[in-house]
Write an enzyme that holds these catalytic residues in place. Structure first.
Site, mmCIF file in Angstrom:
data_model
loop_
_atom_site.group_PDB
_atom_site.id
_atom_site.type_symbol
_atom_site.label_atom_id
_atom_site.label_comp_id
_atom_site.label_asym_id
_atom_site.label_seq_id
_atom_site.Cartn_x
_atom_site.Cartn_y
_atom_site.Cartn_z
ATOM 1 N N HIS A 192 -20.135 12.252 -2.971
ATOM 2 C CA HIS A 192 -20.757 11.057 -2.388
ATOM 3 C C HIS A 192 -22.254 11.097 -2.702
ATOM 4 C CE1 HIS A 192 -21.137 7.736 0.463
ATOM 5 N NE2 HIS A 192 -22.280 8.297 0.818
ATOM 6 N N ASN A 218 -14.331 15.255 -2.573
ATOM 7 C CA ASN A 218 -14.945 13.999 -3.004
ATOM 8 C C ASN A 218 -16.426 14.256 -3.238
ATOM 9 O OD1 ASN A 218 -15.232 11.150 -3.438
ATOM 10 N ND2 ASN A 218 -16.100 10.970 -1.387
ATOM 11 N N ARG A 223 -10.491 3.684 -3.816
ATOM 12 C CA ARG A 223 -9.479 3.374 -2.793
ATOM 13 C C ARG A 223 -9.459 4.454 -1.731
ATOM 14 N NH1 ARG A 223 -5.786 -0.573 -3.700
ATOM 15 N NH2 ARG A 223 -4.099 0.402 -2.548
ATOM 16 N N ASP A 274 -15.611 9.804 4.418
ATOM 17 C CA ASP A 274 -16.839 10.600 4.191
ATOM 18 C C ASP A 274 -17.140 11.584 5.327
ATOM 19 O OD1 ASP A 274 -17.326 9.291 1.757
ATOM 20 O OD2 ASP A 274 -18.526 7.735 2.714
ATOM 21 N N ARG A 323 0.810 -1.212 0.000
ATOM 22 C CA ARG A 323 0.000 0.000 0.000
ATOM 23 C C ARG A 323 0.854 1.277 0.000
ATOM 24 N NH1 ARG A 323 -5.250 1.027 1.208
ATOM 25 N NH2 ARG A 323 -5.276 3.215 1.734
ATOM 26 N N GLU A 354 -25.487 14.968 -9.460
ATOM 27 C CA GLU A 354 -24.042 15.025 -9.168
ATOM 28 C C GLU A 354 -23.323 15.788 -10.276
ATOM 29 O OE1 GLU A 354 -22.022 11.361 -8.069
ATOM 30 O OE2 GLU A 354 -23.916 10.476 -7.474
HETATM 31 C C1 GRF Z 1 -20.850 8.519 -8.116
HETATM 32 O O1 GRF Z 1 -22.133 8.129 -7.722
HETATM 33 C C2 GRF Z 1 -20.132 9.203 -6.980
HETATM 34 O O2 GRF Z 1 -20.985 9.892 -6.129
HETATM 35 C C3 GRF Z 1 -19.504 8.061 -6.256
HETATM 36 O O3 GRF Z 1 -19.137 7.142 -7.255
HETATM 37 C C4 GRF Z 1 -19.954 7.326 -8.411
HETATM 38 C C5 GRF Z 1 -19.027 7.551 -9.555
HETATM 39 O O4 GRF Z 1 -19.683 7.565 -10.794
HETATM 40 N N1 GRF Z 1 -18.431 8.502 -5.418
HETATM 41 P P1 GRF Z 1 -18.888 7.989 -12.100
HETATM 42 O O5 GRF Z 1 -17.676 7.061 -12.226
HETATM 43 O O6 GRF Z 1 -18.484 9.411 -11.949
HETATM 44 O O7 GRF Z 1 -19.850 7.771 -13.225
#
Ligand code: GRF
Length: 195
Positions: free
Chosen positions: A109, A107, A91, A150, A65, A179
């Protein structure tokens, strides 16, 4: 302009949304590097298609790692990366990189954090948990990355309704669409505030 790296393990639709937004209205920085831990990930092809450097770091090719993490660190340094954007990166990063980029690593989520986050909460697991809890709404969260999974400060959120006949799949699709709007907006807001 800040130099951005996007880390993605899968399809990279959020990466695509960021690349499109950069080209169309700008996101306050330049995506100059995409890194994936998964050889052949669609995210790599999306980067190459628009001439962005794509690097694959398969963990199996490293002794452990720490060696993998060192290689990632070197790639980020070699490309003089200012901000790191995780977009479906599967990861968990270690303390060296997280501390080095603290406040400059984000990030996304697919839930309304702090609900339905933490270890093991990714992909369909998140949406299944939302349905099992009987929540009437879900959404997506852009947050700063800290050591706890998270757990970093929330930068932006968007909400979607949960319908009685939703499956994890229909809910995931509704969230993912949001998103793609939320991530570029959040990045632009943060980077413009810094400029
Ligand atoms: C998304 O739902 C994001 O929120 C999560 O992983 C997914 C990635 O989707 N962390 P993509 O590879 O961007 O289509």
């Amino acid at each position: 302009m800040p130099r951005l790296a996007v880390l993605a393990s899968g399809g990279g639709s959020n990466l695509q949304a960021l690349l499109d937004a950069e080209r169309n209205e700008g996101i306050g920085g330049n995506i100059v590097l995409v890194v994936s831990d998964v050889p052949g990930a669609l995210a790599l092809a999306r980067a190459e298609r628009v001439g962005v450097k794509a690097v694959t770091l398969p963990p199996k090719q490293f002794a452990d790692r720490a060696a993998w993490e060192e290689a990632l660190w070197k790639v980020l340094q070699d490309h003089a990366i200012d901000w790191v954007l995780l977009a479906g990166f599967m990861r968990i990063l270690g303390p060296t990189i997280i501390r080095a980029y603290e406040g400059r690593m984000l990030n996304i989520h697919p839930s309304l954090l702090p609900k339905h986050g933490g270890k093991g909460m990714y992909g369909h697991h998140v949406h299944e948990a939302v349905l099992a809890a009987g929540d009437s709404e879900s959404g997506a969260t852009v947050h700063q990355v800290v050591l706890g999974c998270d757990e970093g400060p929330i930068v932006a959120q968007t909400r979607v309704p949960v319908y009685p006949d939703d499956t994890a799949q229909t809910l995931a699709a509704r969230v993912l669409e949001q998103e793609h709007r939320l991530y570029p907006q959040a990045v632009r807001t943060l980077l413009e505030a810094e400029a």
